[in-house]
Motif scaffolding. Structure first.
Motif, short mmCIF file in Angstrom:
data_model
loop_
_atom_site.label_atom_id
_atom_site.label_comp_id
_atom_site.label_asym_id
_atom_site.label_seq_id
_atom_site.Cartn_x
_atom_site.Cartn_y
_atom_site.Cartn_z
N ILE A 6 0.85 -1.19 0.00
CA ILE A 6 0.00 0.00 0.00
C ILE A 6 0.88 1.24 0.00
CG2 ILE A 6 -1.82 1.24 1.23
CD1 ILE A 6 -2.64 -1.57 0.16
N GLU A 56 7.41 -1.12 7.37
CA GLU A 56 5.95 -1.30 7.28
C GLU A 56 5.50 -2.52 8.09
OE1 GLU A 56 4.52 -0.96 3.27
OE2 GLU A 56 6.06 0.53 2.77
N ASP A 85 10.01 -2.03 2.64
CA ASP A 85 9.71 -1.87 1.21
C ASP A 85 10.80 -0.97 0.65
OD1 ASP A 85 8.69 -1.06 -1.26
OD2 ASP A 85 7.12 0.19 -0.38
ZN ZN Z 1 5.97 1.29 0.99
#
Ligand code: ZN
Length: 205
Positions: A6, A56, A85
């Motif tokens: 996301i 995350e 990420d």
């Molecule tokens: Zn990210």
């Protein structure tokens, strides 16, 4: 398996990159080959000059789901993990400016760090929207997040993605990053913590 990620799920991060706060979840995928092998160092690709870390919360799907409602999405997971990420920000910025897909900047080998363990949510208090996590760079905290600050809660993310792509058992959901992203440098040691537990340590080459 696949990894759904996301973008812009924390207002403070969306604005730090100069992006508008979204009105519906923004998602993209990383392939299975993006997962950094356990205990391997992360090698910054030679084709980027600005490779950012984004810590995350990661949710692992325990069952398949298609067109699931947010009310029922909580049945899909029992454990949570933490990940990075990695994002080639310079490449992503060029792709964004050209209106092109982000895969080159987001889906490359090693770009998905996933914690060694996934912790039963019940061991962390049971409320996925009340978890604190952080990223330490060489022992110094650079990112800290609280899942209460998500623009779209985890169950809404699972529901939204399931309208377009069926969840399969073992799929991972990267739920977005809080503010504080920055460039990883060769020699860095990145440690992720979830509710005080050390979840991963990654050396950057
Ligand atoms: Zn990210």
């Amino acid at each position: 398996m696949k990894i759904a990620c996301i973008g812009r799920n924390y207002a403070d991060h969306a604005t730090e990159l100069g992006n508008a706060v979204p009105t519906e979840p923004l998602f993209f995928f990383k392939p299975e080959s993006a997962i950094l092998h356990k205990d391997h160092p992360f090698a910054i690709p030679e084709w980027t000059e600005d490779c950012h870390f984004e810590v995350e919360l990661v949710v692992r799907m325990d069952r398949a789901a298609k067109w699931i409602s947010a009310d029922h999405a909580g049945r899909c997971y029992t454990t949570v993990g933490l990940g990075i990420d990695f994002t080639a920000r310079d490449v992503q910025s060029m792709l964004k400016a050209a209106g092109k897909p982000w895969e080159k900047a987001k889906a490359f080998d090693g770009s998905a760090v996933v914690s060694r363990e996934f912790v039963p949510l019940d061991d962390l208090g049971g409320n996925i929207q009340d978890l604190r996590f952080s990223l330490l760079r060489n022992g110094e905290e650079v990112q800290s997040g609280h899942t209460a600050d998500m623009l779209f809660p985890v169950d809404a993310l699972i529901a939204h993605v399931s309208r377009y792509s069926t969840w399969k058992t073992g799929d991972l959901l990267f739920t977005g990053t809080p503010a504080g992203v920055g460039p990883a440098q060769s020699g860095d040691r990145l440690e992720g913590r979830l509710e005080g537990r050390s979840m991963f340590e990654v050396e950057v080459l």
